[in-house]
Design an enzyme around this catalytic site. Structure first.
Site, PDB file in Angstrom:
ATOM      1  N   GLU A 113       0.197   3.598   1.789  1.00  0.00           N
ATOM      2  CA  GLU A 113       0.295   4.018   3.198  1.00  0.00           C
ATOM      3  C   GLU A 113       1.703   3.761   3.746  1.00  0.00           C
ATOM      4  O   GLU A 113       2.074   4.302   4.775  1.00  0.00           O
ATOM      5  CB  GLU A 113      -0.730   3.275   4.046  1.00  0.00           C
ATOM      6  CG  GLU A 113      -2.134   3.830   3.941  1.00  0.00           C
ATOM      7  CD  GLU A 113      -2.277   5.221   4.546  1.00  0.00           C
ATOM      8  OE1 GLU A 113      -2.000   5.394   5.734  1.00  0.00           O
ATOM      9  OE2 GLU A 113      -2.668   6.138   3.810  1.00  0.00           O
ATOM     10  N   SER A 148       0.803  -1.226   0.000  1.00  0.00           N
ATOM     11  CA  SER A 148       0.000   0.000   0.000  1.00  0.00           C
ATOM     12  C   SER A 148       0.836   1.276   0.000  1.00  0.00           C
ATOM     13  O   SER A 148       1.916   1.341   0.585  1.00  0.00           O
ATOM     14  CB  SER A 148      -0.869  -0.008   1.268  1.00  0.00           C
ATOM     15  OG  SER A 148      -1.390   1.259   1.529  1.00  0.00           O
ATOM     16  N   TYR A 192      -1.390   0.218  10.689  1.00  0.00           N
ATOM     17  CA  TYR A 192      -1.681  -0.438   9.403  1.00  0.00           C
ATOM     18  C   TYR A 192      -0.491  -0.268   8.444  1.00  0.00           C
ATOM     19  O   TYR A 192      -0.028  -1.240   7.832  1.00  0.00           O
ATOM     20  CB  TYR A 192      -2.945   0.167   8.783  1.00  0.00           C
ATOM     21  CG  TYR A 192      -3.178  -0.215   7.332  1.00  0.00           C
ATOM     22  CD1 TYR A 192      -3.808  -1.402   7.003  1.00  0.00           C
ATOM     23  CD2 TYR A 192      -2.747   0.618   6.288  1.00  0.00           C
ATOM     24  CE1 TYR A 192      -4.013  -1.766   5.672  1.00  0.00           C
ATOM     25  CE2 TYR A 192      -2.940   0.269   4.960  1.00  0.00           C
ATOM     26  CZ  TYR A 192      -3.572  -0.922   4.662  1.00  0.00           C
ATOM     27  OH  TYR A 192      -3.762  -1.268   3.329  1.00  0.00           O
TER      28      TYR A 192
HETATM   29  P1  NDP Z   1     -11.367  -4.898   1.929  1.00  0.00           P
HETATM   30  O1  NDP Z   1     -11.327  -4.376   3.318  1.00  0.00           O
HETATM   31  O2  NDP Z   1     -12.539  -4.565   1.057  1.00  0.00           O
HETATM   32  O3  NDP Z   1     -11.279  -6.504   1.974  1.00  0.00           O
HETATM   33  C1  NDP Z   1     -10.488  -7.166   2.911  1.00  0.00           C
HETATM   34  C2  NDP Z   1     -10.737  -8.650   2.782  1.00  0.00           C
HETATM   35  O4  NDP Z   1      -9.899  -9.349   3.726  1.00  0.00           O
HETATM   36  C3  NDP Z   1     -12.173  -9.093   3.098  1.00  0.00           C
HETATM   37  O5  NDP Z   1     -12.552 -10.077   2.153  1.00  0.00           O
HETATM   38  C4  NDP Z   1     -12.045  -9.707   4.485  1.00  0.00           C
HETATM   39  O6  NDP Z   1     -12.994 -10.716   4.748  1.00  0.00           O
HETATM   40  C5  NDP Z   1     -10.676 -10.347   4.378  1.00  0.00           C
HETATM   41  N1  NDP Z   1     -10.066 -10.665   5.671  1.00  0.00           N
HETATM   42  C6  NDP Z   1      -9.803  -9.821   6.687  1.00  0.00           C
HETATM   43  N2  NDP Z   1      -9.216 -10.458   7.678  1.00  0.00           N
HETATM   44  C7  NDP Z   1      -9.084 -11.762   7.310  1.00  0.00           C
HETATM   45  C8  NDP Z   1      -8.560 -12.932   7.926  1.00  0.00           C
HETATM   46  N3  NDP Z   1      -8.039 -12.904   9.132  1.00  0.00           N
HETATM   47  N4  NDP Z   1      -8.580 -14.094   7.229  1.00  0.00           N
HETATM   48  C9  NDP Z   1      -9.121 -14.154   5.997  1.00  0.00           C
HETATM   49  N5  NDP Z   1      -9.650 -13.083   5.370  1.00  0.00           N
HETATM   50  C10 NDP Z   1      -9.638 -11.899   6.029  1.00  0.00           C
HETATM   51  O7  NDP Z   1     -10.019  -4.464   1.210  1.00  0.00           O
HETATM   52  P2  NDP Z   1      -9.727  -4.026  -0.298  1.00  0.00           P
HETATM   53  O8  NDP Z   1     -10.357  -4.992  -1.209  1.00  0.00           O
HETATM   54  O9  NDP Z   1      -9.982  -2.582  -0.445  1.00  0.00           O
HETATM   55  O10 NDP Z   1      -8.137  -4.184  -0.341  1.00  0.00           O
HETATM   56  C11 NDP Z   1      -7.523  -5.435  -0.654  1.00  0.00           C
HETATM   57  C12 NDP Z   1      -6.120  -5.428  -0.117  1.00  0.00           C
HETATM   58  O11 NDP Z   1      -5.364  -4.386  -0.715  1.00  0.00           O
HETATM   59  C13 NDP Z   1      -5.987  -5.214   1.395  1.00  0.00           C
HETATM   60  O12 NDP Z   1      -4.880  -5.985   1.829  1.00  0.00           O
HETATM   61  C14 NDP Z   1      -5.677  -3.738   1.523  1.00  0.00           C
HETATM   62  O13 NDP Z   1      -4.975  -3.477   2.702  1.00  0.00           O
HETATM   63  C15 NDP Z   1      -4.824  -3.532   0.280  1.00  0.00           C
HETATM   64  N6  NDP Z   1      -4.822  -2.206  -0.296  1.00  0.00           N
HETATM   65  C16 NDP Z   1      -6.020  -1.605  -0.607  1.00  0.00           C
HETATM   66  C17 NDP Z   1      -6.038  -0.385  -1.216  1.00  0.00           C
HETATM   67  C18 NDP Z   1      -7.322   0.295  -1.580  1.00  0.00           C
HETATM   68  O14 NDP Z   1      -7.280   1.499  -1.849  1.00  0.00           O
HETATM   69  N7  NDP Z   1      -8.435  -0.414  -1.633  1.00  0.00           N
HETATM   70  C19 NDP Z   1      -4.768   0.318  -1.550  1.00  0.00           C
HETATM   71  C20 NDP Z   1      -3.580  -0.428  -1.199  1.00  0.00           C
HETATM   72  C21 NDP Z   1      -3.626  -1.636  -0.597  1.00  0.00           C
HETATM   73  P3  NDP Z   1     -14.426 -10.414   5.447  1.00  0.00           P
HETATM   74  O15 NDP Z   1     -15.366 -10.201   4.298  1.00  0.00           O
HETATM   75  O16 NDP Z   1     -14.662 -11.660   6.205  1.00  0.00           O
HETATM   76  O17 NDP Z   1     -14.271  -9.193   6.306  1.00  0.00           O
HETATM   77  P1  GDR Z   2      -7.024   5.680   3.581  1.00  0.00           P
HETATM   78  O1  GDR Z   2      -8.595   5.745   3.236  1.00  0.00           O
HETATM   79  O2  GDR Z   2      -6.770   5.982   5.005  1.00  0.00           O
HETATM   80  O3  GDR Z   2      -6.333   6.516   2.557  1.00  0.00           O
HETATM   81  O4  GDR Z   2      -6.713   4.127   3.359  1.00  0.00           O
HETATM   82  P2  GDR Z   2      -9.821   6.500   3.916  1.00  0.00           P
HETATM   83  O5  GDR Z   2     -10.862   6.572   2.859  1.00  0.00           O
HETATM   84  O6  GDR Z   2     -10.206   5.885   5.215  1.00  0.00           O
HETATM   85  O7  GDR Z   2      -9.246   7.975   4.231  1.00  0.00           O
HETATM   86  C1  GDR Z   2      -8.779   8.852   3.227  1.00  0.00           C
HETATM   87  C2  GDR Z   2      -8.547  10.226   3.832  1.00  0.00           C
HETATM   88  O8  GDR Z   2      -9.806  10.857   4.105  1.00  0.00           O
HETATM   89  C3  GDR Z   2      -9.757  11.455   5.400  1.00  0.00           C
HETATM   90  N1  GDR Z   2     -11.116  11.576   5.943  1.00  0.00           N
HETATM   91  C4  GDR Z   2     -11.921  10.556   6.281  1.00  0.00           C
HETATM   92  N2  GDR Z   2     -11.736   9.215   6.206  1.00  0.00           N
HETATM   93  C5  GDR Z   2     -12.760   8.412   6.582  1.00  0.00           C
HETATM   94  N3  GDR Z   2     -12.607   7.078   6.459  1.00  0.00           N
HETATM   95  N4  GDR Z   2     -13.926   8.910   7.073  1.00  0.00           N
HETATM   96  C6  GDR Z   2     -14.145  10.256   7.193  1.00  0.00           C
HETATM   97  O9  GDR Z   2     -15.206  10.681   7.631  1.00  0.00           O
HETATM   98  C7  GDR Z   2     -13.100  11.123   6.757  1.00  0.00           C
HETATM   99  N5  GDR Z   2     -12.969  12.472   6.701  1.00  0.00           N
HETATM  100  C8  GDR Z   2     -11.771  12.734   6.203  1.00  0.00           C
HETATM  101  C9  GDR Z   2      -8.856  10.499   6.186  1.00  0.00           C
HETATM  102  O10 GDR Z   2      -8.393  11.133   7.379  1.00  0.00           O
HETATM  103  C10 GDR Z   2      -7.780  10.219   5.154  1.00  0.00           C
HETATM  104  O11 GDR Z   2      -6.814  11.229   5.158  1.00  0.00           O
HETATM  105  C11 GDR Z   2      -7.159   3.437   2.202  1.00  0.00           C
HETATM  106  C12 GDR Z   2      -7.386   1.961   2.603  1.00  0.00           C
HETATM  107  O12 GDR Z   2      -8.017   1.303   1.525  1.00  0.00           O
HETATM  108  C13 GDR Z   2      -6.078   1.266   2.898  1.00  0.00           C
HETATM  109  O13 GDR Z   2      -6.313  -0.124   3.082  1.00  0.00           O
HETATM  110  C14 GDR Z   2      -5.138   1.464   1.709  1.00  0.00           C
HETATM  111  O14 GDR Z   2      -3.903   0.845   1.948  1.00  0.00           O
HETATM  112  C15 GDR Z   2      -4.945   2.946   1.460  1.00  0.00           C
HETATM  113  O15 GDR Z   2      -6.209   3.528   1.168  1.00  0.00           O
HETATM  114  C16 GDR Z   2      -4.031   3.205   0.252  1.00  0.00           C
END
Ligand code: NDP
Ligand code: GDR
Length: 323
Positions: free
Chosen positions: A125, A123, A147
């Site tokens: 992050e 990520s 995280y």
């Molecule tokens: P989600 O939060 O939508 O999905 C996470 C998934 O992980 C769910 O299917 C959840 O299952 C499963 N999970 C959580 N804990 C466990 C566990 N202990 N064992 C098995 N399965 C588990 O994430 P995203 O699809 O958005 O992201 C996918 C991956 O990419 C993550 O690793 C995230 O950190 C990473 N990532 C995401 C980004 C983004 O912007 N979306 C950017 C960069 C990285 P359940 O349905 O049971 O909760």
């Molecule tokens: P992020 O996503 O932390 O970038 O992680 P999120 O959407 O939670 O926050 C983005 C930014 O928005 C600001 N923010 C708020 N965020 C949330 N959730 N709710 C609010 O009400 C709000 N108001 C302002 C946050 O402070 C932050 O700066 C996501 C996840 O998908 C991670 O798993 C992934 O790795 C990174 O993106 C890349």
């Protein structure tokens, strides 16, 4: 026919990746943890086409079994505790899932079949308090949350298994990517869900934290293609995937309201900074995906405007169909 195992198949990315692999004629297996109420909304439409295997990133044996059952050629490790804010509330659990979970999966691969190609969901992050702009593969990491720290561990253990055991292990450093399947607690979906409801008279306000942070937001459907491409190369490597453009939360809000014809959005938005404040914030992220463009031939297809509009429209449809 190739076989792939996806952890996190019920999440946003897992569902898009499963669709992509099915379209490429893969046999697709998904690892799902046992829940008293199954969470399969994102894969409802492909439920009969994928094979679900019960397992958990916390349970080593279940990962080995999943690899044996699926006879996977490729493993995509997308499962994680992925909500940054929650990682301060549950830092140890976040470490167990998001950091050590990666080692457990790599161990399972090493023991059962070291020929498997492995993708780790890293990520942006990890860059956190950025040391250069835009961020690329060589940019120094300075994570700002439990995280982010866990993801840095996941990234380095992936590299370590590649170097130690010659595994075909890749780390995709993906910047934020969103879609109508994004979880409701993330800021983009929280906004589009509220905007749809406000425009239909079902909700009065949208309460957010700071509107200033900037993110490089892409479409999840575009990003899963990059994951697949990484595992089709001759050599394993690490790649940044991003749009190269960033926007503030405020810009996202403005455009979302504009999509439903509301220009005076300030009337509806309450910024409650203290309620949503994170102990350490990531203010500014923007990625440089030129390596992925050059080596993988990957390019984003969806613009920021198209993404926001797609999400708002999907939420409008969902809200209209609810009684
Ligand atoms: P989600 O939060 O939508 O999905 C996470 C998934 O992980 C769910 O299917 C959840 O299952 C499963 N999970 C959580 N804990 C466990 C566990 N202990 N064992 C098995 N399965 C588990 O994430 P995203 O699809 O958005 O992201 C996918 C991956 O990419 C993550 O690793 C995230 O950190 C990473 N990532 C995401 C980004 C983004 O912007 N979306 C950017 C960069 C990285 P359940 O349905 O049971 O909760
Ligand atoms: P992020 O996503 O932390 O970038 O992680 P999120 O959407 O939670 O926050 C983005 C930014 O928005 C600001 N923010 C708020 N965020 C949330 N959730 N709710 C609010 O009400 C709000 N108001 C302002 C946050 O402070 C932050 O700066 C996501 C996840 O998908 C991670 O798993 C992934 O790795 C990174 O993106 C890349």
């Amino acid at each position: 026919m190739k076989s792939a195992l996806i952890t996190g198949i019920t999440g946003q990315d897992g569902s898009y990746l499963a669709e992509l692999l099915l379209s490429k004629n893969y046999k697709v297996y998904g690892l799902v943890r046992r829940l008293s109420t199954p969470n399969t909304g994102n894969i409802r439409h492909i439920y009969d086409k994928v094979e679900l295997i019960s397992g958990d990133l916390l349970d080593q044996g279940s990962l080995q079994d999943a690899i044996r059952i699926s006879e996977a050629d490729e493993v995509y490790n997308l499962a994680a505790q992925s909500f940054v804010k929650a990682s301060w509330e549950q830092p140890v659990l976040t470490g167990e899932f998001t950091a050590l979970g990666v080692t457990r999966m790599l161990e399972a691969i090493r023991i059962v079949n070291p020929k498997i190609r492995f993708y780790q969901a890293s990520s942006s992050e990890m860059f956190g308090k950025v040391t250069e702009t835009p961020q690329k593969e060589t940019t120094r990491f300075h994570p700002r949350s439990p995280y982010g720290v866990a993801k840095v561990y996941g990234h380095y253990i992936t590299l370590n298994y590649r170097e130690s055991y010659n595994l075909f292990a890749c780390s995709g450093i993906l910047f934020n990517h969103e879609s109508p399947r994004r979880g409701i607690e993330f800021v983009t979906r929280k906004i589009t869900h509220a905007v749809a409801r406000i425009s239909l008279g079902k909700q009065k306000n949208l309460e957010l934290g700071s509107l200033e942070p900037k993110r490089d937001w892409g479409f999840a459907g575009d990003y899963v293609e990059a994951m697949w491409l990484m595992l089709q190369q001759e050599k394993p490597d690490d790649y940044v995937i991003a749009t190269g453009e960033n926007h503030s939360v405020k810009e996202f809000v403005e455009l979302a309201f504009k999509t439903v014809g509301i220009d005076d959005w300030e009337k509806y938005v309450v910024s409650n900074k203290s309620k949503y404040m994170r102990p350490a914030e990531v203010d500014y992220l923007i990625g440089d995906a030129s390596k992925a463009e050059k080596v993988l031939g990957w390019k984003k297809k969806t613009s920021f405007k198209q993404l926001v509009e797609m999400m708002v429209r999907a939420d409008l449809e969902r809200e209209k169909s609810k009684k």
